[in-house]
Design a protein around this motif. Structure first.
Motif, mmCIF file in Angstrom:
data_model
loop_
_atom_site.group_PDB
_atom_site.id
_atom_site.type_symbol
_atom_site.label_atom_id
_atom_site.label_comp_id
_atom_site.label_asym_id
_atom_site.label_seq_id
_atom_site.Cartn_x
_atom_site.Cartn_y
_atom_site.Cartn_z
ATOM 1 N N ARG A 80 0.559 -0.855 -0.026
ATOM 2 C CA ARG A 80 -0.252 0.068 -0.085
ATOM 3 C C ARG A 80 1.089 1.184 0.493
ATOM 4 O O ARG A 80 0.583 2.269 -0.310
ATOM 5 C CB ARG A 80 -1.053 -0.015 1.294
ATOM 6 C CG ARG A 80 -1.825 -1.017 1.072
ATOM 7 C CD ARG A 80 -2.811 -0.621 0.169
ATOM 8 N NE ARG A 80 -3.783 0.223 0.484
ATOM 9 C CZ ARG A 80 -3.995 0.017 1.919
ATOM 10 N NH1 ARG A 80 -4.633 -0.468 2.544
ATOM 11 N NH2 ARG A 80 -5.397 1.103 1.940
ATOM 12 N N ILE B 98 -5.908 0.997 -10.671
ATOM 13 C CA ILE B 98 -5.974 0.391 -9.479
ATOM 14 C C ILE B 98 -6.205 1.861 -8.189
ATOM 15 O O ILE B 98 -4.764 2.822 -9.249
ATOM 16 C CB ILE B 98 -4.581 -0.197 -9.019
ATOM 17 C CG1 ILE B 98 -4.071 -1.065 -9.275
ATOM 18 C CG2 ILE B 98 -3.499 -0.091 -7.630
ATOM 19 C CD1 ILE B 98 -2.824 -2.286 -9.562
ATOM 20 N N ASN B 99 -6.355 2.013 -7.322
ATOM 21 C CA ASN B 99 -6.166 3.341 -6.533
ATOM 22 C C ASN B 99 -5.475 3.906 -6.129
ATOM 23 O O ASN B 99 -5.034 3.376 -4.849
ATOM 24 C CB ASN B 99 -8.060 2.973 -5.573
ATOM 25 C CG ASN B 99 -8.173 4.988 -5.414
ATOM 26 O OD1 ASN B 99 -8.266 5.582 -5.874
ATOM 27 N ND2 ASN B 99 -9.010 4.960 -4.566
ATOM 28 N N THR C 211 -7.420 2.665 6.805
ATOM 29 C CA THR C 211 -8.362 2.135 6.684
ATOM 30 C C THR C 211 -9.143 2.609 5.268
ATOM 31 O O THR C 211 -9.784 2.425 4.704
ATOM 32 C CB THR C 211 -9.469 3.591 7.470
ATOM 33 O OG1 THR C 211 -9.058 4.445 7.156
ATOM 34 C CG2 THR C 211 -8.581 3.229 9.004
ATOM 35 N N SER C 212 -8.421 3.284 4.327
ATOM 36 C CA SER C 212 -8.385 3.326 2.530
ATOM 37 C C SER C 212 -8.134 2.139 2.216
ATOM 38 O O SER C 212 -6.945 0.678 1.923
ATOM 39 C CB SER C 212 -7.428 4.401 2.721
ATOM 40 O OG SER C 212 -7.404 4.809 1.159
ATOM 41 N N ASP C 213 -8.770 1.618 0.529
ATOM 42 C CA ASP C 213 -8.099 1.063 0.356
ATOM 43 C C ASP C 213 -7.078 1.974 -1.182
ATOM 44 O O ASP C 213 -6.402 1.273 -2.301
ATOM 45 C CB ASP C 213 -9.126 0.576 -1.073
ATOM 46 C CG ASP C 213 -10.179 1.427 -1.641
ATOM 47 O OD1 ASP C 213 -9.653 2.829 -2.148
ATOM 48 O OD2 ASP C 213 -11.174 1.952 -2.662
ATOM 49 N N GLN C 214 -6.477 3.179 -1.106
ATOM 50 C CA GLN C 214 -5.743 3.607 -1.735
ATOM 51 C C GLN C 214 -4.720 2.726 -2.015
ATOM 52 O O GLN C 214 -3.736 2.718 -1.023
ATOM 53 C CB GLN C 214 -5.723 4.312 -1.521
ATOM 54 C CG GLN C 214 -6.488 5.776 -1.438
ATOM 55 C CD GLN C 214 -6.417 7.222 -2.272
ATOM 56 O OE1 GLN C 214 -6.341 7.825 -0.876
ATOM 57 N NE2 GLN C 214 -7.077 7.958 -2.868
ATOM 58 N N VAL C 215 -3.475 2.899 -2.984
ATOM 59 C CA VAL C 215 -1.851 2.995 -3.115
ATOM 60 C C VAL C 215 -1.129 3.833 -2.714
ATOM 61 O O VAL C 215 -2.218 5.422 -3.803
ATOM 62 C CB VAL C 215 -1.478 2.013 -4.153
ATOM 63 C CG1 VAL C 215 0.228 1.601 -4.721
ATOM 64 C CG2 VAL C 215 -2.747 0.329 -4.174
#
Length: 283
Positions: free
Chosen positions: A4, A32-33, A137-141
């Motif tokens: 991440r 990919i976010n 807590t996020s789905d971001q990279v």
């Protein structure tokens, strides 16, 4: 993706920003976010969540004293302050429309050796800890440049109030905090450091020397006006190279001790497209 947090490190002109930007675009094109942060962001009004430079760092007592002395700005200050583990932080671009506030916070800005090592590192560690908690807590990279090497070493070497082992210990502590994000560290490294610096000096020339100097001359002055510069009597480009060589030596030692996934890329041995394909393949 397993990671991440992706970070690019390396000497000036090694391609960190370009590689970070290319990777960010590739990730998003592949659904990919991702989000990218540069050492000094292209939009300087965006706060880097792993950096305290350009930020005034105060204790609660200091923050309240500022408000007491400048009560007319209390509402602005309280609205702009962020607290990380007891450190009261105000990102200076957030108050750019208030020049007086920027001026009165100047003594607390975490840049150019303004702060003692302990305060600088405690604030940075608190900031990065808060980032990791949020990132989980996020789905971001998250793609960065210069989070662990240049940011820390460049600041601490110039202030000269800690030794090499202390600097390495700080870097390894920061890496440990980042470990829940399964970091991937790319270290971009030239075969010939001196040739690389000379190349950058030729590329980054001023188009108006009356307003600002060439990059290499600015770097000499930047180092000359530091504690390191005064102790080592920095006066020219050769002294600057000695500094770069020393910093690179510490970086390489730290890189060898990192426990995260890591890749050392010799930038002179690949063309730009090969380099970016290699970086993407490691994800």
């Amino acid at each position: 993706m397993n990671t991440r947090f992706i970070n690019f490190e390396g000497i000036h002109g090694s391609g960190k920003s370009a590689c970070a930007w290319n990777l960010y675009n590739n990730l998003n094109m592949n659904n990919i976010n991702a989000v990218v942060f540069f050492e000094y962001h292209m939009d300087s009004t965006i706060e880097n969540p792993c950096d305290v430079r350009m930020t005034a760092v105060m204790t609660e007592k200091e923050f309240e004293a500022v408000i007491q002395n400048y009560s007319i700005y209390e509402e602005v200050l309280r609205n702009k302050v962020k607290i990380y583990n007891g450190w009261y932080c105000i990102f200076l671009p957030d108050v750019k429309e208030f020049p007086i506030i920027k001026a009165l916070l100047g003594q607390y800005v975490a840049d150019n050796g303004n702060l003692e090592t302990d305060r600088f590192m405690l604030a940075l560690i608190s900031r990065i800890t808060a980032f990791v908690e949020q990132a989980l807590t996020s789905d971001q990279v998250y793609v960065f440049e210069n989070v662990i090497f240049q940011q820390i070493l460049n600041e601490l070497m110039r202030t000269m109030d800690c030794d090499e082992q202390q600097m390495m210990d700080y870097i390894l502590e920061v890496e440990q905090i980042l470990r829940p994000l399964n970091p991937l560290i790319f270290y971009l490294y030239p075969d010939d450091l001196k040739e690389q610096i000379n190349k950058v000096a030729l590329e980054r020339v001023s188009d108006n020397n009356e307003l600002y100097p060439d990059w290499i001359d600015w770097m000499v002055e930047y180092l000359k006006n530091s504690v390191y510069g005064r102790i080592h009597q920095v006066s020219g480009r050769e002294d600057l190279m000695i500094y770069f060589e020393k910093r690179t030596s510490i970086e390489e030692k730290c890189f060898g001790k990192l426990l995260s996934n890591k890749e050392k890329i010799y930038v002179d041995r690949m063309d730009y497209d090969e380099e970016n394909e290699y970086i993407y393949s490691k994800l």
